[in-house]
Design a protein around this motif. Structure first.
Motif, mmCIF file in Angstrom:
data_model
loop_
_atom_site.group_PDB
_atom_site.id
_atom_site.type_symbol
_atom_site.label_atom_id
_atom_site.label_comp_id
_atom_site.label_asym_id
_atom_site.label_seq_id
_atom_site.Cartn_x
_atom_site.Cartn_y
_atom_site.Cartn_z
ATOM 1 N N ALA A 109 0.881 -0.999 0.604
ATOM 2 C CA ALA A 109 0.191 0.100 -0.013
ATOM 3 C C ALA A 109 0.912 1.361 0.006
ATOM 4 O O ALA A 109 2.279 1.563 0.388
ATOM 5 N N SER A 110 0.297 2.447 -0.135
ATOM 6 C CA SER A 110 1.344 3.744 -0.726
ATOM 7 C C SER A 110 1.054 3.967 1.453
ATOM 8 O O SER A 110 0.732 3.381 2.330
ATOM 9 N N GLY B 53 5.720 0.717 -7.368
ATOM 10 C CA GLY B 53 5.135 -0.240 -7.921
ATOM 11 C C GLY B 53 3.867 0.038 -7.372
ATOM 12 O O GLY B 53 2.580 -0.427 -7.450
ATOM 13 N N VAL B 54 3.380 1.372 -6.632
ATOM 14 C CA VAL B 54 2.651 1.646 -6.101
ATOM 15 C C VAL B 54 1.751 2.643 -5.944
ATOM 16 O O VAL B 54 0.297 3.428 -6.475
ATOM 17 N N LYS B 55 3.147 3.902 -5.769
ATOM 18 C CA LYS B 55 2.655 5.398 -6.467
ATOM 19 C C LYS B 55 4.154 5.626 -6.213
ATOM 20 O O LYS B 55 4.729 6.357 -5.504
ATOM 21 N N GLN C 204 7.716 10.935 -1.571
ATOM 22 C CA GLN C 204 9.410 9.606 -0.456
ATOM 23 C C GLN C 204 9.854 8.656 -1.151
ATOM 24 O O GLN C 204 10.400 7.808 -0.354
ATOM 25 N N ASN C 205 9.406 8.628 -2.495
ATOM 26 C CA ASN C 205 9.906 7.362 -3.551
ATOM 27 C C ASN C 205 11.111 7.727 -3.690
ATOM 28 O O ASN C 205 12.132 8.837 -4.727
ATOM 29 N N PHE D 230 -2.375 -1.289 -3.182
ATOM 30 C CA PHE D 230 -3.313 -0.531 -3.111
ATOM 31 C C PHE D 230 -3.095 0.952 -2.697
ATOM 32 O O PHE D 230 -1.909 1.545 -1.538
ATOM 33 N N GLY D 231 -3.344 1.801 -3.753
ATOM 34 C CA GLY D 231 -3.224 3.049 -3.977
ATOM 35 C C GLY D 231 -4.556 3.581 -3.923
ATOM 36 O O GLY D 231 -5.343 4.365 -3.152
ATOM 37 N N HIS D 232 -3.985 5.222 -5.225
ATOM 38 C CA HIS D 232 -4.946 6.599 -5.774
ATOM 39 C C HIS D 232 -4.885 5.821 -6.740
ATOM 40 O O HIS D 232 -5.010 6.187 -7.969
#
Length: 434
Positions: free
Chosen positions: A164-165, A201-203, A208-209, A335-337
């Motif tokens: 998840a993010s 892989g999600v956001k 912050q990535n 699970f993201g946006h």
């Protein structure tokens, strides 16, 4: 083994739900053959766009080719229904209504709204951005539906990886989904993670990535012809006088006040507060302006589509790892946006979302903003044959409904994995980050 129905406590409730499921199948079959405007007319809440709460529908799925069975699922889901994403909406409306009441500038409808708003504003103020009870239930439903649609994937148990993010509502959505899967089969082992190292892989656009890149952006071609669109949006002008006898001396312009009223209205079903704005806006009024709103939605998801290349690359890599025996996962869950899933559907061209039409009136035929609703989700279902040497097949579901991809296929809605992998690898490699 199927996982039992959710929230059933007696025989009567079972019968009611059975009838509703049959009805949803009929309505779904009808919707697949109707235009976007007809669908909005039939279900005006679709005009809420990304605020549309996930629809509890069970779609009829095409039987797999002879000898093929599902064995792996790759998934991306938006968080479920939530309170409004920005506390400024609640604060501004509170201040506005309080001042208008003190100055005697509320209509009778406005006074009724203020009283109802006062009754719930404490809950709104402390819950901004957070997942609502409905959001939790949506992911329970989707997990159980996935389990029941593809029991071969899960029946023997095994490993699932979920990420998840870093945002709380996404983490809680992940928890709801994963708990429900384990309820269906306790032999399923799920590792859940929300960490900077998995953001790509999600956001991938999260600041912050650690692997974040900047990608080229563009606007859809219809924008240069947008003046040709004749739709007129006067809803703000109509609804403000329903609440206020005058806006003179009140904070905010009439246009901004109208926008806040609309944004509150479309968010209310997600938090169980429908009805507090009775007499101010109707679903039908929102439906009448949907096509113009959808144009803005397409521009919003079209521009950052390349930002989602890392998600598509993650999907391909993790599927390859399963196929090559590097992992034994049953599923990879993300699970993201909506800011990721919407552009990802354009990047992948799901249901023609990458067509980029020049005519603004054609946009509604390739993109509908309600497809990125609360708890919206993409599922890629992988199939293998009993016969050694047969192709691996993949099917795409958008919100649990079979979707098209811009690939050749003589087995639609099934596509050959090698065709999928080559097409999307080439698409990703055709764009270089800045």
């Amino acid at each position: 083994m199927r996982c039992g129905p959710l929230f059933i406590s007696n025989t009567t409730m079972r019968r009611i739900i059975h009838i509703l499921l049959l009805l949803s199948i009929v309505l779904t079959t009808w919707a697949q053959g109707t235009s976007a405007l007809e669908q909005v007319k039939a279900d005006p809440r679709k005009a809420y766009g990304t605020d549309y709460p996930y629809s509890y529908e069970n779609f009829k799925l095409t039987k797999a080719p002879s000898g093929y069975k599902p064995f792996y699922i790759s998934h991306y889901g938006r968080h479920g229904s939530r309170y409004y994403w920005n506390d400024a909406l609640y604060r501004e409306l509170d201040s506005l209504l309080t001042k208008a009441h003190a100055r005697g500038q509320l209509t009778p409808v406005g006074e009724a709204f203020r009283e109802k708003y006062d009754a719930c504003k404490a809950d709104l103020a402390i819950s901004t951005t957070e997942l609502s009870d409905l959001g939790w239930e949506q992911h329970q439903f989707i997990a159980r539906q996935m389990y029941n649609n593809f029991p071969e994937v899960f029946k023997n148990g095994g490993d699932v990886f979920a990420v998840a993010s870093l945002v709380g509502r996404c983490v809680i959505s992940m928890a709801a989904f994963c708990q429900e899967l384990v309820q269906c089969n306790p032999k399923i082992e799920i590792r859940e993670q929300s960490a900077r190292k998995t953001l790509d892989g999600v956001k991938p656009d999260d600041r912050q990535n650690p692997l974040r890149h900047r990608w080229p952006r563009s606007v859809p071609r219809f924008e240069k012809n947008r003046k040709q669109f004749l739709g007129k949006d006067s809803l703000r002008e109509v609804i403000v006088p329903r609440v206020f006898t005058s806006t003179e001396g009140l904070p905010g312009t009439p246009h901004h006040i109208g926008s806040n009223l609309i944004n509150l209205y479309t968010s209310l079903p997600s938090i169980g507060q429908e009805g507090i704005m009775k007499g101010i806006i109707t679903d039908e009024e929102l439906a009448a302006r949907w096509e113009g709103e959808n144009l803005g939605g397409y521009t919003w998801v079209f521009g950052p589509r390349y930002d989602m290349i890392p998600i598509l690359q993650d999907i391909i890599k993790k599927a390859d790892d399963v196929l090559n025996g590097k992992t034994q996962r049953l599923a990879d869950l993300r699970f993201g946006h909506d800011t990721c899933l919407g552009p990802l559907t354009v990047l992948m061209g799901i249901n023609g979302a990458d067509k980029d039409p020049e005519n603004p009136y054609d946009v509604k035929d390739c993109y509908q903003n309600w497809e990125t609703c609360k708890a919206s989700n993409l599922q890629l279902i992988f199939y293998q044959s009993k016969k050694q040497g047969d192709d691996i097949l993949v099917k795409c579901l958008l919100n649990s409904q079979e979707a098209t991809l811009p690939l050749p296929s003589d087995l639609f809605p099934y596509y050959r994995w090698e065709d999928f992998k080559k097409f999307y690898t080439d698409r990703c490699n055709s764009v270089q980050h800045l």
